[in-house]
Scaffold this active site. Sequence first.
Site, PDB file in Angstrom:
ATOM      1  N   TYR A  80       0.812  -1.217   0.000  1.00 18.96           N
ATOM      2  CA  TYR A  80       0.000   0.000   0.000  1.00 18.96           C
ATOM      3  C   TYR A  80       0.847   1.269   0.000  1.00 18.96           C
ATOM      4  CZ  TYR A  80      -3.304  -3.648   1.163  1.00 18.96           C
ATOM      5  OH  TYR A  80      -4.022  -4.819   1.152  1.00 18.96           O
ATOM      6  N   ILE A  87       0.858   6.750   1.004  1.00 14.67           N
ATOM      7  CA  ILE A  87       0.365   5.558   1.691  1.00 14.67           C
ATOM      8  C   ILE A  87      -1.149   5.472   1.532  1.00 14.67           C
ATOM      9  CG2 ILE A  87       0.147   4.420   3.932  1.00 14.67           C
ATOM     10  CD1 ILE A  87       2.794   5.979   4.647  1.00 14.67           C
ATOM     11  N   CYS A  88      -1.602   4.330   1.046  1.00 14.92           N
ATOM     12  CA  CYS A  88      -3.025   4.098   0.815  1.00 14.92           C
ATOM     13  C   CYS A  88      -3.633   3.439   2.049  1.00 14.92           C
ATOM     14  CB  CYS A  88      -3.206   3.210  -0.414  1.00 14.92           C
ATOM     15  SG  CYS A  88      -4.933   2.921  -0.852  1.00 14.92           S
ATOM     16  N   MET A  89      -4.098   4.279   2.966  1.00 12.37           N
ATOM     17  CA  MET A  89      -4.767   3.806   4.182  1.00 12.37           C
ATOM     18  C   MET A  89      -5.909   4.762   4.484  1.00 12.37           C
ATOM     19  SD  MET A  89      -1.586   2.687   6.691  1.00 12.37           S
ATOM     20  CE  MET A  89      -2.586   2.931   8.135  1.00 12.37           C
TER      21      MET A  89
END
Length: 161
Positions: A80, A87-89
Amino acid sequence: MKELQDIARLSDRFISVELVDESLFDWNVKLHQVDKDSVLWQDMKETNTEFILLNLTFPDNFPFSPPFMRVLSPRLENGYVLDGGAICMELLTPRGWSSAYTVEAVMRQFAASLVKGQGRICRKAGKSKKSFSRKEAEATFKSLVKTHEKYGWVTPPVSDG
């Protein structure tokens, strides 16, 4: 800032923090530990990488809005972590953020996401030495938030990285 004091008291040396230019709103955070059974931990050992370095920039209204968080080094693939170190969160977005989150909790979630997403240290010639850029990270993060606002946040299969 209470967060900084709490991190200094951590007994497991999971993370450490250095202020950027002595600013309480700009931190470089060293993530010293990920799951020791993961391929990422193995990569870290094989490449003598002692930590993953991240930058957290806090808005004036923190903790009511999330920090902007990105990876600085080493260059990572999957897990991610996207272009520029974005950051893919969901929890790093205004919609997913809660003022109850602590930096330690966010870092523990990030460490788990890296492993779940099969994060690896990039070893491709040339690409592994290229630095992540803040501008690219911000643009990537903006784009991924827009995409997820349109299509929703789902947990992809582990094989998707």
